[in-house]
Design a protein around this motif. Sequence first.
Motif, PDB file in Angstrom:
ATOM      1  N   CYS A 191       0.584  -1.326   0.101  1.00  8.64           N
ATOM      2  CA  CYS A 191      -0.102  -0.086  -0.052  1.00  8.64           C
ATOM      3  C   CYS A 191       0.776   1.451   0.079  1.00  8.64           C
ATOM      4  N   CYS A 201       0.488   3.755   1.956  1.00  9.02           N
ATOM      5  CA  CYS A 201       0.301   4.391   3.130  1.00  9.02           C
ATOM      6  C   CYS A 201       1.931   4.271   3.780  1.00  9.02           C
ATOM      7  N   CYS A 223      -5.476  -2.262   2.127  1.00 13.11           N
ATOM      8  CA  CYS A 223      -4.145  -2.590   2.878  1.00 13.11           C
ATOM      9  C   CYS A 223      -4.538  -3.410   4.012  1.00 13.11           C
ATOM     10  N   CYS A 243      -3.877   1.630   8.630  1.00 13.52           N
ATOM     11  CA  CYS A 243      -3.819   2.259   7.355  1.00 13.52           C
ATOM     12  C   CYS A 243      -5.162   3.071   7.223  1.00 13.52           C
TER      13      CYS A 243
HETATM   14 ZN   LIG Z   1      -1.963   1.076   3.945  1.00 11.28          ZN
END
Ligand SMILES: [Zn+2]
Length: 292
Positions: free
Chosen positions: A11, A13, A30, A35
């Motif tokens: 992801c 993030c 994710c 997240c």
């Molecule tokens: Zn994430």
Amino acid sequence: DAVEFVFPEYCECGLQGRLVRLPGEVAYFCEHPECPWQLRRRIEHFASRNAMDIEGMGEKVVDQLVTLGFLKNIASVYELHQFRDKLIELERWGEKKVDNLLEAIEESKKRPLHRLIFGLGIRFIGEGAAKILAKHFKNLDNIMKASKEDLTSIYEIGEKMAESLVRFFTDPKELEIIEKLRAYGVNFEEKEEFVTIGKKLEGLTFVLTGELQSMTRNEAKAKIEQLGGKVSGSVSKKTSFVIAGANPGSKYSDAVKLGIKILNEEEFLELIGEEKPKDNFANKPESNTLFD
Ligand SMILES: [Zn+2]
């Protein structure tokens, strides 16, 4: 040559969460519990048509409400009414749109249990598995209390699903959310959806043995019960018919000993008024999850 698109494994993030997909869902989310993108996907999934079916709570609305801090987890959907005045002030909203959304949210509290189970977004638990769990356990508390062995004793629930369920229902963060859902009045019970269609098999008791090709054992049981019949786990003098699929067990020889009438799959389908499917008869029953 065209460059092939490779879906990213992790992801954006930055929390090193792997991107995974829930059964029956198009979107990836994710795996990292903190997240911010996962939160959006989970709420979207919860509100989606096949889950809690909250009209007006699509991707854009969820994105906006998470960004503005109104939604923090799936339970906070049911706290939105506290922010009615603030929501009305938002751009492109207004009283009517807000009230319609709040009404749809209130309405979603009555959804049957299997939709809630699916909506919780438990790994490996798709719509099919959610329905089986709801029908078998009748309420969410029974599912939460179930051990891995209780869960795998159900024909369609495999090890992976059972482990995932136990992990989910022992996670303090998830339990906190579930208790909030309960406090807000979300329905935790499975209502009787499988209404008796007719009384064709009333007074008859059936025992199933072996594998059927056209349906799972639970499906056969559901069909018999819909038609007013009963399904028993063992053969006795009270048994009306034994339905024998491929590789029947000791129930078959019990039936022979007691002189109970044995039906093969074709005869059973004829009895319940179903035609033998022509095309995909040899196909195995569909799996319950698209995940993995
Ligand atoms: Zn994430």
